[in-house]
Design a protein around this motif. Structure first.
Motif, PDB file in Angstrom:
ATOM      1  N   LEU A  37       0.828  -1.203   0.000  1.00 41.58           N
ATOM      2  CA  LEU A  37       0.000   0.000   0.000  1.00 41.58           C
ATOM      3  C   LEU A  37       0.866   1.258   0.000  1.00 41.58           C
ATOM      4  O   LEU A  37       0.629   2.187  -0.778  1.00 41.58           O
ATOM      5  N   THR A  38       1.877   1.301   0.843  1.00 48.08           N
ATOM      6  CA  THR A  38       2.767   2.465   0.896  1.00 48.08           C
ATOM      7  C   THR A  38       3.459   2.682  -0.445  1.00 48.08           C
ATOM      8  O   THR A  38       3.530   3.813  -0.947  1.00 48.08           O
ATOM      9  N   GLY A  39       3.946   1.606  -1.035  1.00 48.13           N
ATOM     10  CA  GLY A  39       4.590   1.716  -2.348  1.00 48.13           C
ATOM     11  C   GLY A  39       3.613   2.171  -3.418  1.00 48.13           C
ATOM     12  O   GLY A  39       3.950   2.993  -4.279  1.00 48.13           O
TER      13      GLY A  39
ATOM     14  N   VAL B 110      -4.926  -6.941   7.653  1.00 47.77           N
ATOM     15  CA  VAL B 110      -4.419  -7.350   6.341  1.00 47.77           C
ATOM     16  C   VAL B 110      -5.469  -7.062   5.277  1.00 47.77           C
ATOM     17  O   VAL B 110      -5.177  -6.473   4.223  1.00 47.77           O
ATOM     18  N   ARG B 111      -6.701  -7.449   5.525  1.00 49.60           N
ATOM     19  CA  ARG B 111      -7.785  -7.240   4.558  1.00 49.60           C
ATOM     20  C   ARG B 111      -8.016  -5.754   4.293  1.00 49.60           C
ATOM     21  O   ARG B 111      -8.243  -5.338   3.161  1.00 49.60           O
ATOM     22  N   GLN B 112      -7.963  -4.950   5.341  1.00 52.34           N
ATOM     23  CA  GLN B 112      -8.167  -3.512   5.184  1.00 52.34           C
ATOM     24  C   GLN B 112      -7.068  -2.905   4.304  1.00 52.34           C
ATOM     25  O   GLN B 112      -7.346  -2.119   3.392  1.00 52.34           O
ATOM     26  N   LEU B 113      -5.821  -3.253   4.577  1.00 58.13           N
ATOM     27  CA  LEU B 113      -4.704  -2.750   3.782  1.00 58.13           C
ATOM     28  C   LEU B 113      -4.824  -3.209   2.331  1.00 58.13           C
ATOM     29  O   LEU B 113      -4.573  -2.434   1.395  1.00 58.13           O
ATOM     30  N   GLN B 114      -5.213  -4.463   2.141  1.00 56.11           N
ATOM     31  CA  GLN B 114      -5.369  -4.986   0.783  1.00 56.11           C
ATOM     32  C   GLN B 114      -6.477  -4.268   0.026  1.00 56.11           C
ATOM     33  O   GLN B 114      -6.328  -3.974  -1.163  1.00 56.11           O
ATOM     34  N   ARG B 115      -7.591  -3.988   0.698  1.00 52.29           N
ATOM     35  CA  ARG B 115      -8.687  -3.264   0.026  1.00 52.29           C
ATOM     36  C   ARG B 115      -8.225  -1.885  -0.432  1.00 52.29           C
ATOM     37  O   ARG B 115      -8.542  -1.447  -1.543  1.00 52.29           O
ATOM     38  N   GLN B 116      -7.467  -1.200   0.407  1.00 52.46           N
ATOM     39  CA  GLN B 116      -6.968   0.120   0.031  1.00 52.46           C
ATOM     40  C   GLN B 116      -6.011   0.035  -1.156  1.00 52.46           C
ATOM     41  O   GLN B 116      -6.027   0.894  -2.046  1.00 52.46           O
ATOM     42  N   TYR B 117      -5.189  -1.002  -1.175  1.00 54.69           N
ATOM     43  CA  TYR B 117      -4.259  -1.218  -2.288  1.00 54.69           C
ATOM     44  C   TYR B 117      -5.039  -1.488  -3.583  1.00 54.69           C
ATOM     45  O   TYR B 117      -4.737  -0.910  -4.631  1.00 54.69           O
ATOM     46  N   VAL B 118      -6.046  -2.321  -3.498  1.00 54.43           N
ATOM     47  CA  VAL B 118      -6.877  -2.609  -4.670  1.00 54.43           C
ATOM     48  C   VAL B 118      -7.509  -1.321  -5.190  1.00 54.43           C
ATOM     49  O   VAL B 118      -7.562  -1.086  -6.404  1.00 54.43           O
ATOM     50  N   GLU B 119      -7.987  -0.464  -4.282  1.00 60.56           N
ATOM     51  CA  GLU B 119      -8.642   0.780  -4.710  1.00 60.56           C
ATOM     52  C   GLU B 119      -7.698   1.673  -5.502  1.00 60.56           C
ATOM     53  O   GLU B 119      -8.118   2.335  -6.453  1.00 60.56           O
ATOM     54  N   LEU B 120      -6.413   1.712  -5.120  1.00 63.28           N
ATOM     55  CA  LEU B 120      -5.439   2.480  -5.906  1.00 63.28           C
ATOM     56  C   LEU B 120      -5.408   1.984  -7.345  1.00 63.28           C
ATOM     57  O   LEU B 120      -5.388   2.776  -8.293  1.00 63.28           O
ATOM     58  N   TRP B 121      -5.385   0.677  -7.485  1.00 67.56           N
ATOM     59  CA  TRP B 121      -5.336   0.072  -8.807  1.00 67.56           C
ATOM     60  C   TRP B 121      -6.627   0.321  -9.589  1.00 67.56           C
ATOM     61  O   TRP B 121      -6.583   0.619 -10.779  1.00 67.56           O
ATOM     62  N   VAL B 122      -7.760   0.160  -8.928  1.00 61.21           N
ATOM     63  CA  VAL B 122      -9.038   0.354  -9.613  1.00 61.21           C
ATOM     64  C   VAL B 122      -9.121   1.773 -10.170  1.00 61.21           C
ATOM     65  O   VAL B 122      -9.499   1.989 -11.329  1.00 61.21           O
ATOM     66  N   GLU B 123      -8.743   2.754  -9.359  1.00 62.72           N
ATOM     67  CA  GLU B 123      -8.764   4.142  -9.826  1.00 62.72           C
ATOM     68  C   GLU B 123      -7.801   4.347 -10.990  1.00 62.72           C
ATOM     69  O   GLU B 123      -8.127   5.041 -11.965  1.00 62.72           O
ATOM     70  N   ALA B 124      -6.622   3.742 -10.913  1.00 61.01           N
ATOM     71  CA  ALA B 124      -5.641   3.887 -11.992  1.00 61.01           C
ATOM     72  C   ALA B 124      -6.143   3.237 -13.284  1.00 61.01           C
ATOM     73  O   ALA B 124      -5.993   3.808 -14.371  1.00 61.01           O
TER      74      ALA B 124
END
Length: 197
Positions: free
Chosen positions: A69-71, A123-137
């Protein structure tokens, strides 16, 4: 005298070996003595760094989710206004993880349910936020792709990239550069195929 840096380096060594051993033999198939032996300390010596194997597993899985997520957020900041460059950058970052941290992919698949509820939820919360970055991109790059289509494409690409533990045979491993380039082409091809025609 042991410095904070030395202790941090030792913790990282322990985590790396624990990840490798857990991935090879399963969480319950590995004892603290084996992890200690892999880093040159006694099993009980591990307790100076971690309260136990459960804590190691939690730090591995929560840690990598936070790092991804940070990356991802850093990459978003580095590519303002350029959806194609951002998507390529996100793909490259995830490929680095998939090629360099293969044991963590295996651990996530096999051992996530062993975490305490609070750690698993994190873990699930961090993963959801990471997925959202990708979805927006993906939506920015492939407008007018719907949110559902983008989310489906992102998860499909994660499946492709996270298949790396199964990529190479010991007798004929591809070079890292060749594997990274191929994975990048496949990921971009999957996103291109998902775009509205």
């Amino acid at each position: 005298m042991v410095t904070r840096t030395d202790a941090s380096t030792r913790r990282q060594q322990i985590l790396k070996e624990a990840a490798r051993l857990f991935a090879e033999r399963g969480f319950h198939g590995v004892g603290v003595d084996e992890i200690g032996a892999a880093v040159g300390i006694s099993g009980p010596g591990l307790y100076r760094h971690f309260p136990g194997k459960d804590a190691m597993l939690a730090e591995l899985l929560v840690g990598i989710s936070g790092q991804l997520l940070t990356g991802g957020r850093r990459r978003v900041e580095e590519c303002p206004g350029d959806p194609a460059a951002l998507l390529d950058s996100l793909i490259e970052g995830h490929i680095d993880f998939a090629l360099d941290d293969r044991p963590l992919i295996v651990l996530h698949d096999r051992e996530l349910e062993r975490l305490r509820d609070s750690d698993r939820k994190l873990v699930r919360q961090l993963q959801r936020q990471y997925v959202e970055l990708w979805v927006e991109a993906v939506r920015a790059r492939y407008a007018p792709l719907t949110e559902v289509e983008a989310r489906t494409a992102v998860h499909a690409v994660f499946g492709l990239l996270n298949s790396t533990p199964h990529l190479s045979r010991p007798d004929a491993p591809p070079s890292r550069a060749a594997a990274a380039a191929l994975l990048h082409r496949l990921a971009r091809g999957a996103f291109d195929a998902a775009a509205p025609q």
